[in-house]
Design a protein around this motif. Structure first.
Motif, PDB file in Angstrom:
ATOM      1  N   ASP A 200       0.812  -1.219   0.000  1.00  0.00           N
ATOM      2  CA  ASP A 200       0.000   0.000   0.000  1.00  0.00           C
ATOM      3  C   ASP A 200       0.844   1.268   0.000  1.00  0.00           C
ATOM      4  O   ASP A 200       0.303   2.378  -0.072  1.00  0.00           O
ATOM      5  CB  ASP A 200      -0.968   0.016   1.178  1.00  0.00           C
ATOM      6  CG  ASP A 200      -0.256   0.029   2.523  1.00  0.00           C
ATOM      7  OD1 ASP A 200       0.968  -0.234   2.564  1.00  0.00           O
ATOM      8  OD2 ASP A 200      -0.919   0.311   3.538  1.00  0.00           O
ATOM      9  N   LEU A 203       3.151   2.661  -5.632  1.00  0.00           N
ATOM     10  CA  LEU A 203       2.252   3.039  -6.721  1.00  0.00           C
ATOM     11  C   LEU A 203       2.989   2.832  -8.039  1.00  0.00           C
ATOM     12  O   LEU A 203       4.170   3.152  -8.152  1.00  0.00           O
ATOM     13  CB  LEU A 203       1.828   4.506  -6.594  1.00  0.00           C
ATOM     14  CG  LEU A 203       0.939   5.060  -7.709  1.00  0.00           C
ATOM     15  CD1 LEU A 203      -0.440   4.416  -7.659  1.00  0.00           C
ATOM     16  CD2 LEU A 203       0.821   6.582  -7.597  1.00  0.00           C
ATOM     17  N   VAL A 228      -0.400  -4.094  -5.949  1.00  0.00           N
ATOM     18  CA  VAL A 228      -0.269  -2.635  -5.916  1.00  0.00           C
ATOM     19  C   VAL A 228      -1.205  -1.983  -6.919  1.00  0.00           C
ATOM     20  O   VAL A 228      -1.632  -2.605  -7.897  1.00  0.00           O
ATOM     21  CB  VAL A 228       1.186  -2.198  -6.200  1.00  0.00           C
ATOM     22  CG1 VAL A 228       2.126  -2.745  -5.134  1.00  0.00           C
ATOM     23  CG2 VAL A 228       1.635  -2.647  -7.592  1.00  0.00           C
ATOM     24  N   ALA A 229      -1.499  -0.709  -6.696  1.00  0.00           N
ATOM     25  CA  ALA A 229      -2.356   0.066  -7.581  1.00  0.00           C
ATOM     26  C   ALA A 229      -1.577   0.545  -8.794  1.00  0.00           C
ATOM     27  O   ALA A 229      -0.377   0.816  -8.717  1.00  0.00           O
ATOM     28  CB  ALA A 229      -2.935   1.266  -6.826  1.00  0.00           C
ATOM     29  N   LEU A 247      -7.129  -3.528  -9.895  1.00  0.00           N
ATOM     30  CA  LEU A 247      -5.967  -2.752  -9.448  1.00  0.00           C
ATOM     31  C   LEU A 247      -5.828  -1.432 -10.210  1.00  0.00           C
ATOM     32  O   LEU A 247      -4.919  -0.654  -9.919  1.00  0.00           O
ATOM     33  CB  LEU A 247      -4.682  -3.579  -9.599  1.00  0.00           C
ATOM     34  CG  LEU A 247      -4.617  -4.858  -8.758  1.00  0.00           C
ATOM     35  CD1 LEU A 247      -3.294  -5.582  -8.978  1.00  0.00           C
ATOM     36  CD2 LEU A 247      -4.804  -4.551  -7.278  1.00  0.00           C
ATOM     37  N   ALA A 249      -6.439   2.314 -11.017  1.00  0.00           N
ATOM     38  CA  ALA A 249      -6.836   3.438 -10.161  1.00  0.00           C
ATOM     39  C   ALA A 249      -7.086   4.715 -10.937  1.00  0.00           C
ATOM     40  O   ALA A 249      -7.278   5.769 -10.338  1.00  0.00           O
ATOM     41  CB  ALA A 249      -5.770   3.668  -9.093  1.00  0.00           C
ATOM     42  N   TYR A 266       2.668   7.891  -0.672  1.00  0.00           N
ATOM     43  CA  TYR A 266       3.393   6.694  -1.113  1.00  0.00           C
ATOM     44  C   TYR A 266       4.878   6.852  -0.793  1.00  0.00           C
ATOM     45  O   TYR A 266       5.407   7.963  -0.768  1.00  0.00           O
ATOM     46  CB  TYR A 266       3.210   6.468  -2.619  1.00  0.00           C
ATOM     47  CG  TYR A 266       1.806   6.085  -2.996  1.00  0.00           C
ATOM     48  CD1 TYR A 266       1.383   4.761  -2.904  1.00  0.00           C
ATOM     49  CD2 TYR A 266       0.887   7.038  -3.444  1.00  0.00           C
ATOM     50  CE1 TYR A 266       0.091   4.403  -3.240  1.00  0.00           C
ATOM     51  CE2 TYR A 266      -0.413   6.690  -3.785  1.00  0.00           C
ATOM     52  CZ  TYR A 266      -0.803   5.364  -3.680  1.00  0.00           C
ATOM     53  OH  TYR A 266      -2.080   5.011  -4.006  1.00  0.00           O
ATOM     54  N   SER A 341      -3.587  -6.760   0.160  1.00  0.00           N
ATOM     55  CA  SER A 341      -3.555  -5.424  -0.426  1.00  0.00           C
ATOM     56  C   SER A 341      -4.434  -5.354  -1.671  1.00  0.00           C
ATOM     57  O   SER A 341      -5.195  -4.397  -1.859  1.00  0.00           O
ATOM     58  CB  SER A 341      -2.115  -5.056  -0.778  1.00  0.00           C
ATOM     59  OG  SER A 341      -2.062  -3.817  -1.450  1.00  0.00           O
ATOM     60  N   ALA A 342      -4.359  -6.382  -2.526  1.00  0.00           N
ATOM     61  CA  ALA A 342      -5.155  -6.393  -3.753  1.00  0.00           C
ATOM     62  C   ALA A 342      -6.644  -6.397  -3.445  1.00  0.00           C
ATOM     63  O   ALA A 342      -7.439  -5.747  -4.150  1.00  0.00           O
ATOM     64  CB  ALA A 342      -4.778  -7.606  -4.595  1.00  0.00           C
ATOM     65  N   LEU A 345      -7.669  -2.900  -2.601  1.00  0.00           N
ATOM     66  CA  LEU A 345      -7.690  -2.063  -3.799  1.00  0.00           C
ATOM     67  C   LEU A 345      -8.891  -2.393  -4.680  1.00  0.00           C
ATOM     68  O   LEU A 345      -9.471  -1.502  -5.314  1.00  0.00           O
ATOM     69  CB  LEU A 345      -6.388  -2.247  -4.580  1.00  0.00           C
ATOM     70  CG  LEU A 345      -5.134  -1.678  -3.914  1.00  0.00           C
ATOM     71  CD1 LEU A 345      -3.882  -2.137  -4.650  1.00  0.00           C
ATOM     72  CD2 LEU A 345      -5.189  -0.144  -3.877  1.00  0.00           C
ATOM     73  N   THR A 348     -11.849  -0.610  -3.309  1.00  0.00           N
ATOM     74  CA  THR A 348     -11.770   0.814  -3.661  1.00  0.00           C
ATOM     75  C   THR A 348     -12.108   1.031  -5.127  1.00  0.00           C
ATOM     76  O   THR A 348     -12.818   1.990  -5.476  1.00  0.00           O
ATOM     77  CB  THR A 348     -10.358   1.347  -3.366  1.00  0.00           C
ATOM     78  OG1 THR A 348     -10.075   1.157  -1.976  1.00  0.00           O
ATOM     79  CG2 THR A 348     -10.243   2.817  -3.713  1.00  0.00           C
ATOM     80  N   HIS A 349     -11.602   0.160  -6.002  1.00  0.00           N
ATOM     81  CA  HIS A 349     -11.874   0.272  -7.439  1.00  0.00           C
ATOM     82  C   HIS A 349     -13.377   0.224  -7.714  1.00  0.00           C
ATOM     83  O   HIS A 349     -13.912   1.063  -8.451  1.00  0.00           O
ATOM     84  CB  HIS A 349     -11.151  -0.862  -8.186  1.00  0.00           C
ATOM     85  CG  HIS A 349     -11.519  -0.990  -9.627  1.00  0.00           C
ATOM     86  ND1 HIS A 349     -10.896  -0.269 -10.618  1.00  0.00           N
ATOM     87  CD2 HIS A 349     -12.459  -1.740 -10.253  1.00  0.00           C
ATOM     88  CE1 HIS A 349     -11.423  -0.570 -11.787  1.00  0.00           C
ATOM     89  NE2 HIS A 349     -12.373  -1.468 -11.594  1.00  0.00           N
TER      90      HIS A 349
END
Length: 547
Positions: A200, A203, A228-229, A247, A249, A266, A341-342, A345, A348-349
């Motif tokens: 996280d 980027l 990761v994003a 992933l 963003a 980041y 983490s994925a 994300l 969030t996506h």
């Protein structure tokens, strides 16, 4: 400190031990700074050709960039003979010459002239520094480019006022640490950095080189392995990552302030390709916040650390390098940490996508049509993963945000900013894809630069739907003027295209293409569905409001 002091500091950072030179009046600020510091040493030559010859021999023997300082127009002219040798030989030399004070140039002072024009034929690139704020960036770039394949001399013109100008002695830009190729040691160093950082806090910013290098699939592998994003670079012009992937963003931003805020928070940013941060309009302040380290992979060494420092840069093919990294991450990385983490994300996506959809739907009742409502209705009426060619200008942020694609080669835009590209490009792309249907979303101002493409679409029978988002003005220019002046109550000259209004229906029909006007989202959806079903060119005029 002065600009001349800054030059000496950069020379010390770059490991320069000798300045080869023949001084004159315009070089005196630099000579004075060297005298105060006592190093690097000054090696005097009695004619500029001799100076360059010494620097050439030194560069070849050390395999490091040497540094030359000659005197203005005549001195640079004297240096050309041996600069020709250096260019052919590929000797890495940073050549500088003093230029007259820029405030004096209008009067054609003694020994002034077009220094960059004189140097251009015998150097890799030539640049005249215009502000002391740009001095360090240009010098860092000069040393890097001189040493990058294919090696050779570069030229920097140093006006006297730039050398004399004061600049803060703090906040120095650190020298970039650049590995010249993506061989095993370079990949190992990058792996150590990535695996030692929480997902996280990482980027990825992907530029168009990812698509051009057929590396979209490899990037997906690496992003999934790391968890990761991924963001697209400013005004990305091709599909750099599947927009439906959890992933993804979005776009990094178009102003320096937007980019700075996006990167804040980041620890490491992996930049893929060149020109990832391409801001529109000047915004003071650093584009990359303090404390954020950049890592970069690019095929073109001249794009690495071009104007911001990188901790580590790899020069090499993106697809092969990304696949090598992904394989090693899968072997050595923490799969559980990446998966956690994925998953975050992905949540969030989906939330961001739902928010964009809701925001567009909320604007459906607006009259005239809101740009995001018009774009939403257009894209949702036809299949996902269609080919979109975009020059919609004030609507492009909505096109990028709402277009859904699962793979590369489904979105195209012109990063160069020149108008009149999209309509003819859409024809070429349809032909390249064996006459696949293409949606061309184009602003009304842009459409007037190359409407002749409509005739060719009819002549060739190409299934291109031209969607003209029509606000009858150059709205981007108005917004920029309001932003720079801080005023909303302005009258504008030369920015309205409504007297007379352009009749796009008549224009299309005159060139043999059917057309209609859609004034509400419901009309847009009906027109788009009909046009897409035809299998031949069609134009939709979409009158929209300012946003």
């Amino acid at each position: 400190m002065t600009g001349a002091d800054l030059v000496v500091d950069v020379l010390a950072d770059e490991g320069v031990r000798h300045v080869f030179g023949n001084p004159g009046t315009t070089e005196l600020p630099l000579v004075a700074a060297l005298s105060r510091r006592g190093e690097p040493g000054y090696v005097l030559g009695l004619q500029e050709s001799v100076v360059v010859g010494m620097a050439d021999g030194y560069a070849q023997a050390t395999r490091r960039p040497s540094f030359v300082n000659v005197h203005a127009m005549a001195g640079l002219g004297n240096a050309l003979g041996n600069l020709t040798n250096a260019q052919v030989q590929g000797s890495p030399i940073v050549v500088t010459a003093g230029q007259a004070d820029q405030r004096h140039l209008v009067a054609d002072p003694l020994l002034s002239g077009d220094l960059t024009g004189l140097a251009a034929p015998v150097t890799k690139w030539a640049h005249e520094v215009r502000r002391v704020d740009d001095l360090e960036v240009v010098l860092r770039r000069a040393f890097r480019d001189a040493a990058s394949p294919r090696r050779g001399p570069v030229f920097v013109s140093l006006p006297t006022d730039v050398l004399q100008a004061e600049t803060p002695a703090t906040d120095r830009t650190p020298r970039s640490a650049v590995i010249r190729d993506s061989t095993a040691p370079g990949v190992e160093d990058l792996l150590d950095i990535l695996l030692g950082t929480a997902p996280d806090r990482i980027l990825v910013v992907a530029g168009d080189d990812v698509s051009a290098g057929d590396a979209v699939g490899a990037l997906v592998e690496l992003a999934e392995a790391l968890g990761v994003a991924v963001l697209g670079s400013s005004l990305y012009g091709t599909t750099v990552f599947p927009t439906t992937h959890p992933l993804w963003a979005g776009e990094i931003g178009l102003t320096a302030g937007d980019i700075r805020e996006t990167l804040r928070g980041y620890d490491r940013v992996l930049v893929l390709g060149g020109r990832a941060f391409m801001a529109y309009g000047f915004d003071p302040g650093p584009m990359v916040p303090s404390g954020v380290e950049l890592l970069q992979i690019a095929e073109d060494p001249h794009q690495i650390a071009r104007f911001v420092p990188v901790r580590l840069g790899l020069v090499g093919g993106l697809r092969a390098t990304l696949r090598k990294l992904a394989a090693e991450v899968r072997k050595r990385g923490d799969a559980g940490r990446a998966a956690t983490s994925a998953a975050g994300l992905a949540t969030t996506h989906l939330a961001n996508r739902a928010e964009r959809e809701a925001a567009a739907l909320d604007r459906y009742p607006d009259s005239p049509m809101a740009p995001q409502a018009a774009v939403h209705a257009l894209l949702r009426a036809i299949p996902d993963d269609i080919v979109v060619v975009d020059e919609s200008m004030t609507c492009d942020e909505h096109v990028r945000a709402l277009h859904r694609t699962d793979g590369p080669g489904r979105y195209f835009a012109a990063r160069g900013g020149g108008l009149g590209w999209a309509m003819p490009a859409a024809l070429g792309i349809s032909l390249a894809y064996e006459r696949e249907p293409v949606l061309c979303v184009v602003g009304d101002g842009s459409a007037m630069y190359s409407p002749q493409a409509i005739w060719t679409a009819a002549h060739e029978g190409l299934p291109v739907v031209f969607a003209v988002v029509n606000n009858a003005q150059y709205l981007m220019l108005k917004r920029n003027l309001r932003r720079t002046t801080g005023r909303d109550d302005m009258s504008f000259v030369g920015m309205d295209v409504d007297d007379p209004a352009v009749d796009f229906l008549a224009l299309a029909e005159a060139m043999g293409v059917e057309a209609c006007r859609a004034t509400s989202p419901a009309d847009v959806a009906e027109a788009a569905e009909f046009a897409w079903s035809l299998g031949r060119p069609y134009l939709i005029d979409l009158p929209i409001g300012p946003g």
